[in-house]
Scaffold this motif. Structure first.
Motif, PDB file in Angstrom:
ATOM      1  N   ILE A  36     -42.496 -37.342 -43.655  1.00  0.00           N
ATOM      2  CA  ILE A  36     -41.986 -38.407 -42.788  1.00  0.00           C
ATOM      3  C   ILE A  36     -41.658 -37.805 -41.428  1.00  0.00           C
ATOM      4  O   ILE A  36     -40.911 -36.831 -41.328  1.00  0.00           O
ATOM      5  CB  ILE A  36     -40.729 -39.067 -43.389  1.00  0.00           C
ATOM      6  N   GLU A  37     -42.229 -38.421 -40.400  1.00  0.00           N
ATOM      7  CA  GLU A  37     -41.977 -37.968 -39.032  1.00  0.00           C
ATOM      8  C   GLU A  37     -41.748 -39.186 -38.156  1.00  0.00           C
ATOM      9  O   GLU A  37     -42.606 -40.070 -38.075  1.00  0.00           O
ATOM     10  CB  GLU A  37     -43.157 -37.143 -38.517  1.00  0.00           C
ATOM     11  N   MET A  38     -40.568 -39.268 -37.560  1.00  0.00           N
ATOM     12  CA  MET A  38     -40.206 -40.419 -36.734  1.00  0.00           C
ATOM     13  C   MET A  38     -40.332 -41.722 -37.537  1.00  0.00           C
ATOM     14  O   MET A  38     -40.919 -42.702 -37.073  1.00  0.00           O
ATOM     15  CB  MET A  38     -41.070 -40.470 -35.460  1.00  0.00           C
ATOM     16  N   ASP A  39     -39.800 -41.697 -38.772  1.00  0.00           N
ATOM     17  CA  ASP A  39     -39.794 -42.865 -39.669  1.00  0.00           C
ATOM     18  C   ASP A  39     -41.193 -43.363 -40.002  1.00  0.00           C
ATOM     19  O   ASP A  39     -41.398 -44.546 -40.311  1.00  0.00           O
ATOM     20  CB  ASP A  39     -38.973 -44.012 -39.055  1.00  0.00           C
ATOM     21  N   LYS A  40     -42.167 -42.461 -39.980  1.00  0.00           N
ATOM     22  CA  LYS A  40     -43.542 -42.826 -40.275  1.00  0.00           C
ATOM     23  C   LYS A  40     -44.143 -41.791 -41.216  1.00  0.00           C
ATOM     24  O   LYS A  40     -43.891 -40.591 -41.070  1.00  0.00           O
ATOM     25  CB  LYS A  40     -44.364 -42.911 -38.990  1.00  0.00           C
ATOM     26  N   ARG A  41     -44.911 -42.263 -42.186  1.00  0.00           N
ATOM     27  CA  ARG A  41     -45.569 -41.336 -43.102  1.00  0.00           C
ATOM     28  C   ARG A  41     -46.749 -40.680 -42.399  1.00  0.00           C
ATOM     29  O   ARG A  41     -47.607 -41.365 -41.830  1.00  0.00           O
ATOM     30  CB  ARG A  41     -46.051 -42.076 -44.342  1.00  0.00           C
ATOM     31  N   VAL A  42     -46.788 -39.350 -42.451  1.00  0.00           N
ATOM     32  CA  VAL A  42     -47.836 -38.585 -41.778  1.00  0.00           C
ATOM     33  C   VAL A  42     -48.409 -37.564 -42.759  1.00  0.00           C
ATOM     34  O   VAL A  42     -47.852 -37.316 -43.836  1.00  0.00           O
ATOM     35  CB  VAL A  42     -47.287 -37.871 -40.525  1.00  0.00           C
ATOM     36  N   TYR A  43     -49.524 -36.958 -42.348  1.00  0.00           N
ATOM     37  CA  TYR A  43     -50.180 -35.921 -43.133  1.00  0.00           C
ATOM     38  C   TYR A  43     -50.245 -34.656 -42.277  1.00  0.00           C
ATOM     39  O   TYR A  43     -50.646 -34.706 -41.112  1.00  0.00           O
ATOM     40  CB  TYR A  43     -51.584 -36.365 -43.542  1.00  0.00           C
ATOM     41  N   TYR A  44     -49.881 -33.544 -42.878  1.00  0.00           N
ATOM     42  CA  TYR A  44     -49.821 -32.294 -42.124  1.00  0.00           C
ATOM     43  C   TYR A  44     -50.404 -31.158 -42.944  1.00  0.00           C
ATOM     44  O   TYR A  44     -50.584 -31.254 -44.163  1.00  0.00           O
ATOM     45  CB  TYR A  44     -48.382 -31.974 -41.727  1.00  0.00           C
ATOM     46  N   LEU A  45     -50.713 -30.041 -42.277  1.00  0.00           N
ATOM     47  CA  LEU A  45     -51.173 -28.829 -42.924  1.00  0.00           C
ATOM     48  C   LEU A  45     -50.869 -27.650 -42.009  1.00  0.00           C
ATOM     49  O   LEU A  45     -50.569 -27.827 -40.816  1.00  0.00           O
ATOM     50  CB  LEU A  45     -52.658 -28.887 -43.233  1.00  0.00           C
ATOM     51  N   LYS A  46     -50.936 -26.486 -42.553  1.00  0.00           N
ATOM     52  CA  LYS A  46     -50.661 -25.282 -41.773  1.00  0.00           C
ATOM     53  C   LYS A  46     -51.901 -24.896 -40.986  1.00  0.00           C
ATOM     54  O   LYS A  46     -53.033 -25.079 -41.442  1.00  0.00           O
ATOM     55  CB  LYS A  46     -50.245 -24.143 -42.703  1.00  0.00           C
ATOM     56  N   GLY A  47     -51.682 -24.369 -39.789  1.00  0.00           N
ATOM     57  CA  GLY A  47     -52.807 -24.010 -38.932  1.00  0.00           C
ATOM     58  C   GLY A  47     -53.727 -22.981 -39.554  1.00  0.00           C
ATOM     59  O   GLY A  47     -54.950 -23.034 -39.383  1.00  0.00           O
ATOM     60  N   GLU A  48     -53.144 -22.043 -40.289  1.00  0.00           N
ATOM     61  CA  GLU A  48     -53.957 -21.000 -40.920  1.00  0.00           C
ATOM     62  C   GLU A  48     -54.924 -21.589 -41.933  1.00  0.00           C
ATOM     63  O   GLU A  48     -56.090 -21.181 -42.023  1.00  0.00           O
ATOM     64  CB  GLU A  48     -53.040 -19.983 -41.590  1.00  0.00           C
ATOM     65  N   LYS A  97     -37.233 -30.804 -46.575  1.00  0.00           N
ATOM     66  CA  LYS A  97     -38.309 -31.100 -47.496  1.00  0.00           C
ATOM     67  C   LYS A  97     -38.864 -32.495 -47.211  1.00  0.00           C
ATOM     68  O   LYS A  97     -38.175 -33.494 -47.341  1.00  0.00           O
ATOM     69  CB  LYS A  97     -37.804 -31.031 -48.934  1.00  0.00           C
ATOM     70  N   GLY A  98     -40.150 -32.528 -46.792  1.00  0.00           N
ATOM     71  CA  GLY A  98     -40.792 -33.799 -46.491  1.00  0.00           C
ATOM     72  C   GLY A  98     -40.306 -34.442 -45.211  1.00  0.00           C
ATOM     73  O   GLY A  98     -40.513 -35.636 -45.012  1.00  0.00           O
ATOM     74  N   ASP A  99     -39.661 -33.667 -44.322  1.00  0.00           N
ATOM     75  CA  ASP A  99     -39.113 -34.209 -43.071  1.00  0.00           C
ATOM     76  C   ASP A  99     -39.592 -33.341 -41.920  1.00  0.00           C
ATOM     77  O   ASP A  99     -39.306 -32.135 -41.874  1.00  0.00           O
ATOM     78  CB  ASP A  99     -37.588 -34.240 -43.134  1.00  0.00           C
ATOM     79  N   LEU A 100     -40.320 -33.952 -40.977  1.00  0.00           N
ATOM     80  CA  LEU A 100     -40.872 -33.228 -39.831  1.00  0.00           C
ATOM     81  C   LEU A 100     -40.368 -33.823 -38.529  1.00  0.00           C
ATOM     82  O   LEU A 100     -40.012 -35.008 -38.468  1.00  0.00           O
ATOM     83  CB  LEU A 100     -42.405 -33.287 -39.842  1.00  0.00           C
ATOM     84  N   VAL A 101     -40.352 -32.983 -37.504  1.00  0.00           N
ATOM     85  CA  VAL A 101     -40.061 -33.427 -36.139  1.00  0.00           C
ATOM     86  C   VAL A 101     -41.124 -32.836 -35.223  1.00  0.00           C
ATOM     87  O   VAL A 101     -41.689 -31.773 -35.501  1.00  0.00           O
ATOM     88  CB  VAL A 101     -38.652 -33.001 -35.680  1.00  0.00           C
ATOM     89  N   ILE A 102     -41.404 -33.531 -34.134  1.00  0.00           N
ATOM     90  CA  ILE A 102     -42.415 -33.066 -33.179  1.00  0.00           C
ATOM     91  C   ILE A 102     -41.889 -31.845 -32.433  1.00  0.00           C
ATOM     92  O   ILE A 102     -40.758 -31.827 -31.951  1.00  0.00           O
ATOM     93  CB  ILE A 102     -42.781 -34.183 -32.194  1.00  0.00           C
ATOM     94  N   SER A 103     -42.738 -30.822 -32.336  1.00  0.00           N
ATOM     95  CA  SER A 103     -42.362 -29.588 -31.640  1.00  0.00           C
ATOM     96  C   SER A 103     -42.638 -29.722 -30.146  1.00  0.00           C
ATOM     97  O   SER A 103     -43.585 -30.408 -29.730  1.00  0.00           O
ATOM     98  CB  SER A 103     -43.142 -28.409 -32.227  1.00  0.00           C
ATOM     99  N   ARG A 104     -41.817 -29.060 -29.345  1.00  0.00           N
ATOM    100  CA  ARG A 104     -42.045 -29.043 -27.900  1.00  0.00           C
ATOM    101  C   ARG A 104     -43.212 -28.138 -27.537  1.00  0.00           C
ATOM    102  O   ARG A 104     -43.818 -28.291 -26.472  1.00  0.00           O
ATOM    103  CB  ARG A 104     -40.783 -28.579 -27.182  1.00  0.00           C
TER     104      ARG A 104
END
Length: 321
Positions: A36-48, A97-104
């Protein structure tokens, strides 16, 4: 197919970069996680992991023929930077856990976490949304449907209801038979799990495991009750056959929509209204009274008692209104 040596220059064109994104976001692409990022379900992965997949895809991956492959990690990192520049993905920070924020920090780094912004072609999603709206409007207009469509909808609804009923009954009986023998067997065990999707609800097909200790007496009791019922059904065929015949008539009436056919239209319209006994019913009740004191009353006294009852009934109805 473009030459592999020109992979970087090939993906510098935004149209080709979108094709690569369509592939990476498909089921053939690298595995992603939900958050969850900004109250929205998103999909993420590690750059590597993204770079590793672009250089060496997992075994069995069908790489599109019209897209060149990457020879080195540096080529893959360069294209990943382009994905960030075109805002197809952005860097995020895991806050919990399961909580993301946008990086600067907007630069691509293999050690960072990146969230997909690109959602791919939305044509299918728009088509499904349109069909959903049309289906909703179609159901709302049920009163103006032609009669054959109403009959078809009724038959489909009744058939689905009976299917669910017989499926639940079948699952329960199979479980009972096997449970008496000391095992837990469920056909379609996840059928009614609300946390699973439609397809996952039918997986696995069955589950089979040994029952817990301490259920022997319960199994014996249930077995005795069940086989006693079976013995009654065999030795009393007339009663059981009547029950089966009644169920068959019920299903026929259910499909025909005639469950209330034995009621008059007036009874159907006044089914929720209070009922008041007629004069004939009151006279019959007085004549058939079991009270010995009322038997000693004269006809005039009975009429007076009847009128008193009528007055009391009218007052009760007035009070209720």
């Amino acid at each position: 197919m473009a030459p592999a040596a020109d992979a970087v220059s090939f993906y510098e064109d935004e149209k080709n970069l979108k094709k690569l994104c369509d592939f990476l976001r498909s089921s053939e692409g690298p595995p992603v996680r939900e958050a969850i990022e900004m109250d929205k379900r998103v999909y993420y992965l590690k750059g590597e992991k993204l770079v590793n997949f672009m250089v060496e895809p997992k075994k069995g991956t069908k790489w599109p023929k019209d897209l060149p492959k990457f020879k080195t990690r540096q080529e893959a990192i360069t294209i990943c930077k382009e994905l960030c520049n075109y805002q197809y993905m952005h860097r995020s920070i895991k806050r919990g856990k399961g909580d993301l924020v946008i990086s600067r920090d907007r630069e691509f780094d293999e050690s960072g976490i990146f969230t997909w912004i690109y959602e791919g072609d939305k044509s299918f999603s728009h088509m499904m949304t349109t069909l959903l709206i049309m289906g909703f409007l179609f159901c709302v207009c049920f009163p103006i449907w032609p009669n054959f469509l109403k009959v078809f909808a009724w038959y489909m609804s009744v058939s689905f209801l009976l299917l669910i009923f017989f499926l639940v009954t079948f699952r329960g009986l199979i479980f009972l038979f096997v449970w008496i023998l000391g095992y837990d067997f469920w056909f379609l065990p996840n059928l009614f799990d609300e946390q699973l999707g439609f397809v996952d609800s039918f997986k696995p097909l069955y589950s089979f495991e040994k029952t817990k200790e301490g259920q022997l007496m319960y199994r014996i009791g249930i077995a005795v009750a069940f086989f006693s019922f079976c013995w009654w059904a065999v030795t009393q065929p007339s009663e059981f056959d009547g029950f089966v015949s009644a169920q068959g008539d019920f299903i026929k009436d259910l499909y025909a929509g005639t469950l209330l056919s034995d009621m008059s239209q007036a009874d159907k319209e006044n089914i929720d209204k209070p009922k008041m006994e007629s004069l004939e019913d009151l006279l019959k009740n007085l004549e058939s009274s079991d009270d010995p004191e009322e038997e000693l009353l004269s006809e005039e006294e009975r009429l007076e008692a009847m009128m008193d009852n009528l007055m009391d009934t009218e007052e009760d109805l007035t009070d209720e209104e």
